[in-house]
Write a protein that holds these residues in place. Sequence first.
Motif, PDB file in Angstrom:
ATOM      1  N   UNK A 298       0.827  -1.197   0.000  1.00 28.92           N
ATOM      2  CA  UNK A 298       0.000   0.000   0.000  1.00 28.92           C
ATOM      3  C   UNK A 298       0.865   1.253   0.000  1.00 28.92           C
ATOM      4  N   UNK A 299       0.416   2.244  -0.745  1.00 28.33           N
ATOM      5  CA  UNK A 299       0.990   3.584  -0.671  1.00 28.33           C
ATOM      6  C   UNK A 299       0.055   4.433   0.168  1.00 28.33           C
ATOM      7  N   UNK A 300       0.553   4.961   1.267  1.00 33.94           N
ATOM      8  CA  UNK A 300      -0.241   5.812   2.152  1.00 33.94           C
ATOM      9  C   UNK A 300       0.272   7.244   2.083  1.00 33.94           C
ATOM     10  N   UNK A 301      -0.660   8.196   2.120  1.00 28.91           N
ATOM     11  CA  UNK A 301      -0.318   9.621   2.124  1.00 28.91           C
ATOM     12  C   UNK A 301      -1.115  10.321   3.217  1.00 28.91           C
ATOM     13  N   UNK A 302      -0.532  11.368   3.800  1.00 28.90           N
ATOM     14  CA  UNK A 302      -1.167  12.039   4.940  1.00 28.90           C
ATOM     15  C   UNK A 302      -0.967  13.559   4.861  1.00 28.90           C
ATOM     16  N   UNK A 303      -1.639  14.228   3.934  1.00 26.86           N
ATOM     17  CA  UNK A 303      -1.594  15.683   3.946  1.00 26.86           C
ATOM     18  C   UNK A 303      -2.479  16.235   5.066  1.00 26.86           C
ATOM     19  N   UNK A 304      -2.019  17.285   5.705  1.00 28.76           N
ATOM     20  CA  UNK A 304      -2.810  17.883   6.789  1.00 28.76           C
ATOM     21  C   UNK A 304      -2.356  19.307   7.055  1.00 28.76           C
ATOM     22  N   UNK A 305      -3.200  20.025   7.801  1.00 30.82           N
ATOM     23  CA  UNK A 305      -2.942  21.375   8.284  1.00 30.82           C
ATOM     24  C   UNK A 305      -3.661  21.467   9.637  1.00 30.82           C
ATOM     25  N   UNK A 306      -3.064  21.289  10.824  1.00 29.65           N
ATOM     26  CA  UNK A 306      -1.624  21.284  11.077  1.00 29.65           C
ATOM     27  C   UNK A 306      -1.060  19.845  11.144  1.00 29.65           C
ATOM     28  N   UNK A 307      -0.512  19.454  12.307  1.00 28.43           N
ATOM     29  CA  UNK A 307       0.273  18.237  12.416  1.00 28.43           C
ATOM     30  C   UNK A 307      -0.530  16.954  12.430  1.00 28.43           C
ATOM     31  N   UNK A 308       0.104  15.866  11.938  1.00 25.21           N
ATOM     32  CA  UNK A 308      -0.560  14.572  11.892  1.00 25.21           C
ATOM     33  C   UNK A 308       0.469  13.446  11.835  1.00 25.21           C
ATOM     34  N   UNK A 309       0.008  12.225  12.053  1.00 25.98           N
ATOM     35  CA  UNK A 309       0.889  11.060  11.992  1.00 25.98           C
ATOM     36  C   UNK A 309       0.046   9.814  11.817  1.00 25.98           C
ATOM     37  N   UNK A 310       0.673   8.739  11.317  1.00 27.17           N
ATOM     38  CA  UNK A 310       0.043   7.431  11.211  1.00 27.17           C
ATOM     39  C   UNK A 310       0.950   6.402  11.870  1.00 27.17           C
ATOM     40  N   UNK A 311       0.382   5.638  12.799  1.00 25.07           N
ATOM     41  CA  UNK A 311       1.085   4.534  13.431  1.00 25.07           C
ATOM     42  C   UNK A 311       0.414   3.221  13.048  1.00 25.07           C
ATOM     43  N   UNK A 312       1.190   2.236  12.615  1.00 33.35           N
ATOM     44  CA  UNK A 312       0.696   0.899  12.315  1.00 33.35           C
ATOM     45  C   UNK A 312       1.447  -0.089  13.192  1.00 33.35           C
ATOM     46  N   UNK A 313       0.700  -0.895  13.937  1.00 32.54           N
ATOM     47  CA  UNK A 313       1.295  -1.862  14.860  1.00 32.54           C
ATOM     48  C   UNK A 313       2.325  -1.192  15.775  1.00 32.54           C
ATOM     49  N   UNK A 314       2.035   0.052  16.171  1.00 36.52           N
ATOM     50  CA  UNK A 314       2.920   0.766  17.082  1.00 36.52           C
ATOM     51  C   UNK A 314       4.125   1.413  16.441  1.00 36.52           C
ATOM     52  N   UNK A 315       4.277   1.290  15.117  1.00 38.63           N
ATOM     53  CA  UNK A 315       5.394   1.902  14.400  1.00 38.63           C
ATOM     54  C   UNK A 315       4.907   3.133  13.640  1.00 38.63           C
ATOM     55  N   UNK A 316       5.589   4.230  13.795  1.00 37.43           N
ATOM     56  CA  UNK A 316       5.204   5.460  13.078  1.00 37.43           C
ATOM     57  C   UNK A 316       5.678   5.361  11.633  1.00 37.43           C
TER      58      UNK A 316
END
Length: 260
Positions: free
Chosen positions: A137-155
């Motif tokens: 999978x290709x994941x993208x995370x545009x945002x205003x302001x800050x954001x993050x994605x964690x999978x199985x505890x890994x950022x």
Amino acid sequence: MKPAAKLILAATAALLMNVDALAAAYTFTTPSQALPASLGNGLTGQLWTNVNPNTDTLAQAQTIISGGFATANFRATTIDYPVGPAGSTSVFATYGAVLDTTAQATLDNTSVLTDDVLNTVMRFAGFFGVQNAGEVWTFALPSDDGSAVDIQGTRVLNNDGIHGFAGPSTTVEFTTPGLYAINVLFFESQASEWGLEFRGGLNGATPSTALTDRLYTLVDYANPNDDRLGSIGKVPEPSMLPLMGAALLGAFGFLRRKQR
């Protein structure tokens, strides 16, 4: 070297280069649990409203999340705020203006609908469903302001800080079908436009926010020992507060009579 051999060698080298180019940035091999028979229904959305106005980093947002119950919880079928064309941002001030019909219908505390989006921390928690071995999978995370994605505890995506609508992308390989724990974090602390999109694309497809079938809510699918459940507390509806107050006054009066 014969011409045919040279062609084979060149083709092999090109193939190896393509394999290297397609290698995922992250690989996960062990899911949290087996994949259910049903398709996904979204993630559990959570709001912490009216937080410290100096919340400008993901670390500060995580401290708020770890510090107590969410102000409200709801079901988020997609992570696309505001809903609209890719890259949309919002100047709307309240959650009543930006939460979609499903989110508003599943809110456990409707008083947040009048809360300002400014000075808010959000988390979308649950699981990402992998249907076949070897999905990339290709994941993208545009945002205003800050954001993050964690999978199985890994950022896997880090879009920290105060900034306009933009963000990173990454590739993730899942070697085994099943449910993988996922958290999407977000904070907004500037009185201006804001927005958040979590996009995904399978095996080279263009990432989009249409991921509902692959998202499984925390409240419906988590094991009882999942520590993320600790942030979900039942918040009484505003209409219930007068009844609760009357009940408490009645109980207090009963105790006073009993003590005489």
